[in-house]
Design an enzyme around this catalytic site. Structure first.
Site, mmCIF file in Angstrom:
data_model
loop_
_atom_site.group_PDB
_atom_site.id
_atom_site.type_symbol
_atom_site.label_atom_id
_atom_site.label_comp_id
_atom_site.label_asym_id
_atom_site.label_seq_id
_atom_site.Cartn_x
_atom_site.Cartn_y
_atom_site.Cartn_z
ATOM 1 N N CYS A 124 10.461 57.120 16.135
ATOM 2 C CA CYS A 124 10.129 55.790 15.611
ATOM 3 C C CYS A 124 11.319 54.847 15.666
ATOM 4 C CB CYS A 124 9.605 55.903 14.184
ATOM 5 S SG CYS A 124 10.891 56.404 13.036
ATOM 6 N N GLU A 148 17.508 111.364 20.424
ATOM 7 C CA GLU A 148 18.716 111.018 19.669
ATOM 8 C C GLU A 148 18.886 109.514 19.765
ATOM 9 O OE1 GLU A 148 21.981 113.200 21.448
ATOM 10 O OE2 GLU A 148 20.797 115.040 21.442
ATOM 11 N N CYS A 181 15.917 57.849 15.239
ATOM 12 C CA CYS A 181 14.831 58.813 15.353
ATOM 13 C C CYS A 181 14.195 58.684 16.744
ATOM 14 C CB CYS A 181 13.789 58.544 14.267
ATOM 15 S SG CYS A 181 12.321 59.552 14.472
HETATM 16 S S1 IVH Z 1 24.203 112.202 26.472
HETATM 17 C C1 IVH Z 1 25.136 113.690 30.782
HETATM 18 N N1 IVH Z 1 23.586 111.286 24.082
HETATM 19 O O1 IVH Z 1 25.328 106.411 26.424
HETATM 20 C C2 IVH Z 1 24.695 112.869 29.652
HETATM 21 N N2 IVH Z 1 24.862 109.893 25.523
HETATM 22 O O2 IVH Z 1 24.351 104.973 28.769
HETATM 23 C C3 IVH Z 1 25.679 112.672 28.633
HETATM 24 N N3 IVH Z 1 25.504 107.737 24.494
HETATM 25 O O3 IVH Z 1 27.396 107.919 28.807
HETATM 26 C C4 IVH Z 1 25.360 111.630 27.641
HETATM 27 N N4 IVH Z 1 24.583 108.075 22.546
HETATM 28 O O4 IVH Z 1 28.385 107.342 26.451
HETATM 29 C C5 IVH Z 1 24.204 111.029 25.251
HETATM 30 N N5 IVH Z 1 23.025 110.642 21.917
HETATM 31 C C6 IVH Z 1 23.638 110.381 23.081
HETATM 32 C C7 IVH Z 1 24.320 109.174 23.312
HETATM 33 C C8 IVH Z 1 24.921 108.967 24.556
HETATM 34 C C9 IVH Z 1 25.306 107.247 23.285
HETATM 35 C C10 IVH Z 1 26.248 107.028 25.578
HETATM 36 C C11 IVH Z 1 27.119 107.922 26.430
HETATM 37 C C12 IVH Z 1 26.487 107.820 27.778
HETATM 38 C C13 IVH Z 1 25.864 106.453 27.709
HETATM 39 C C14 IVH Z 1 24.783 106.279 28.752
#
Ligand code: IVH
Length: 682
Positions: free
Chosen positions: A418, A117, A415
């Site tokens: 020069c 994702e 410059c």
């Molecule tokens: S899953 C237990 N999926 O990124 C795991 N998080 O740096 C739950 N985030 O805390 C998170 N896109 O706020 C997940 N496709 C995605 C995400 C995502 C952005 C954020 C989220 C997370 C943080 C981690």
């Protein structure tokens, strides 16, 4: 960052800066420091305290446990802990994560299905539904308890207030990311600029600040969006909703009425995930929402359960971050570069930083106006940016970190090469050295003459050019052809063999077709494609000179050659020093036509895009649609209106329309104007 010599004073300064920044961020909801700068200063303080523990004080931000909650919102306990993700920073580390999972789950082959994702750069929310109705929207907070921001969440148009589900269970919890779409973020900053307010630094901070607004009307005006990615349901519901996999959860979330990012992939192992990551690293600039990486999750929910969690993170998911595009650094000095047209460019030299996967220590400041606008001081902490192919630039200066007693950086009056007085024409952004024999201009002119698309003289590198000019062996391009073995071997690192080779290469370059020589003269605005077009239209170089001097308009009748080029040719050919150079080159057998085959590589070159079909969408930064079409057609390509399977390239500008999404779904190659220019070798 500027460091004081005394660790005690430095630690006190860092504590003060960090505490102020944390207060502004968490309590006032008005961030005053970028996250990366905060992290850097925090790290510096931590290091000082590790080396000298006596420096640790109770008010040090390193001693703070948890985060200060702002007053004004109710606490929201999480029924299921809201954890964050562990990060990896490259594909090799990702491989390590996957192999560990394979071992943990006792798999022999790499047969664990994964979901990729996009990592949306916003703020995590937990939405609770009771009997299908939204009853609470909460921030993550410390993971076990966040803030109840339900009123604000209700203003997000894409969050359903009632789930699209018959006989909903007592509770369902949906998690995902609230974010500010790029267009909304740009509009907010445009409005702030209009009202003379400082721009919001990044969409994530802006989103966090918005979500914690006490007035939900303000939230509604910011047009937040929400992508759902996790679905928690009572176990007896998982069968009914067919929730055995993350992939199914995402589909189910869509059915429940949520906005789910369409940019995702299901992969049998790491292979397709790698492609997914690489693809979006380039293409994410065309997305309508901010992303900073990809999230990789085990698809099978039972496997997720088996893999479980560490103290802070799930083992079954990981975030693979894209290399930073912006980072703080410290300005060391201001350099001035003189280009081959005499244009003077201020260049910032700063402590090396890793950006978009490369180490960067210099960035252009474009011109005197930009330098003025930034109000740079030597020793300033600056934010440097390098997005993908884009050349590094200084985005802003953090004035609050400016060391005392520093001097303002400005362009010199003379410059640096020069010592001639630099000239800036009224109303023009460019400052120039107008001394034609300035060694800096000469060095660049020679470099251009020998470059690949011009005379293609291998071995004529920048070190050698510098020596040739500095030792007074070469005062013009034509002097290159008068170099002899003896004078060459007097140069540093130049043996007899290299000297003979170079002379041979130089002599051979005289046979290059005259359109290459014309391009090699470095006349402003004249690219290699148009130089070819001119050579095709005029039988000899002298013919071109005559027409360009007497009737510049006539030159514009040639396809691809506009008034800017015609005027530039006219100006160049009528400068006496240039006429002398042409005469000198003629006497050496250059810029003369031997037979019509001289432009022999024309057909091959123009056929670069033959058989390729293009579609243009949006507004390109510098090329009009008509001009882009003309350039493509000149190079043998064809421009059509709509994207289809037969389209080879989509050229995208600002405010691209539906053609972009169609091209994305068809897997058409998508390029911006720079990409098109590269294709056309402009
Ligand atoms: S899953 C237990 N999926 O990124 C795991 N998080 O740096 C739950 N985030 O805390 C998170 N896109 O706020 C997940 N496709 C995605 C995400 C995502 C952005 C954020 C989220 C997370 C943080 C981690």
């Amino acid at each position: 960052m500027p460091k004081s010599t005394a660790p005690t004073a430095r630690a006190a300064k860092l504590r003060q800066l960090l505490n102020r920044a944390a207060h502004a961020y968490y309590v006032l909801d008005t961030p005053v420091m970028e996250d990366a700068v905060y992290d850097l200063l925090y790290q510096e303080l931590l290091e000082l305290e590790t080396v000298t523990p006596a420096l640790i004080s109770v008010d040090s931000p390193t001693q703070r446990v948890g985060r200060q909650a702002s007053e004004g919102f109710r606490r929201a306990e999480h029924r299921i802990s809201m954890l964050s993700l562990n990060n990896v920073f490259d594909l090799e580390e990702l491989q390590g994560w996957y192999e560990k999972l394979l071992r943990l789950l006792g798999r022999q082959a790499d047969d664990l299905e994964l979901v990729g994702e996009l990592k949306v750069d916003g703020n995590a929310l937990a939405l609770s539904y009771e009997r299908g109705v939204l009853v609470r929207g909460a921030t993550r907070g410390d993971g076990s308890c966040g803030e109840d921001i339900t009123d604000n969440v209700r203003t997000i148009a894409t969050v359903p207030l009632r789930l699209h589900l018959d006989n909903p269970p007592d509770w369902i919890e949906v998690r995902g990311e609230a974010f500010i779409p790029n267009a909304a973020f740009a509009a907010i900053n445009a409005e702030r600029k209009r009202q003379n307010q400082t721009a919001l630094a990044n969409p994530r901070n802006a989103c966090a600040g918005t979500l914690r607004q006490l007035d939900s009307k303000v939230v509604a005006e910011r047009h937040l969006d929400f992508f759902a990615y996790t679905l928690h349901v009572p176990w007896e519901m998982s069968g009914r909703l067919q929730l055995a996999e993350q992939w199914q959860s995402l589909q189910q979330l869509e059915k429940l009425g949520f906005h789910v990012s369409p940019d995702r992939c299901l992969s049998a192992n790491l292979d397709a995930i790698r492609d997914f990551y690489n693809y979006w690293q380039e293409q994410r600039k065309f997305l309508t929402y901010p992303t900073d990486g990809v999230v990789i999750k085990l698809n099978d929910l039972r496997c997720q359960e088996k893999a479980g969690f560490t103290q802070r993170f799930p083992r079954w998911a990981v975030a693979l971050k894209y290399p930073a595009e912006e980072a703080p650094s410290q300005l060391l000095r201001l350099q001035v570069q003189v280009g081959r047209t005499g244009a003077v460019t201020p260049v910032a030299e700063f402590k090396p930083v890793a950006l978009s996967g490369t180490s960067v220590s210099r960035a252009t400041l474009h011109n005197a106006d930009r330098l003025e606008e930034l109000e740079l001081h030597i020793g300033d902490t600056i934010i440097v940016r390098k997005a993908g192919e884009i050349i590094p630039e200084v985005v802003r200066v953090l004035e609050y970190l400016r060391p005392a007693g520093t001097s303002r950086a400005s362009l010199p009056k003379h410059c640096p090469e020069c010592a001639s007085l630099l000239i800036r024409e009224p109303g023009k952004a460019v400052t120039r050295c107008i001394n034609n024999s300035c060694p800096a201009i000469l060095r660049r002119a020679i470099q251009h003459w020998g470059s690949k698309k011009a005379l293609d003289i291998a071995g004529l590198g920048s070190n050698l050019i510098e020596q040739l000019v500095d030792c007074g062996l070469v005062f013009s391009i034509s002097d290159l052809y008068r170099l002899d073995r003896n004078s060459l071997i007097s140069l540093d690192r130049m043996g007899a063999k290299s000297a003979v080779n170079l002379i041979a290469k130089l002599q051979a370059s005289r046979a290059q077709p005259w359109h290459r020589q014309l391009y090699g003269l470095g006349i402003r605005h004249l690219g290699s494609v148009n130089a070819r077009a001119l050579a095709k239209a005029f039988s000899t170089f002298n013919n071109l000179v005559t027409v360009a001097c007497l009737d510049p308009k006539a030159v514009t009748t040639i396809q691809g050659v506009g008034p800017e080029i015609a005027q530039s040719l006219h100006r160049w050919f009528t400068v006496p020093a240039n006429s002398r150079l042409i005469a000198d080159l003629h006497s050496l057998g250059l810029l003369v036509t031997k037979d019509d085959n001289e432009i022999g590589d024309f057909t091959e070159a123009t056929a670069i895009l033959s058989g390729k079909t293009f579609v243009l969408t949006g507004t390109l930064p510098t090329l009009s649609r008509a001009r882009a079409t003309e350039l493509i057609e000149n190079a043998g390509g064809q421009v059509t209106k709509d994207v289809s399977r037969r389209t080879n390239y989509l050229i995208v500008g600002n405010n691209a329309g539906s053609r972009l999404s169609k091209a994305q779904s068809l897997g058409t190659i998508i390029l911006d104007e720079d990409g098109l220019r590269q294709l056309l070798a402009l």
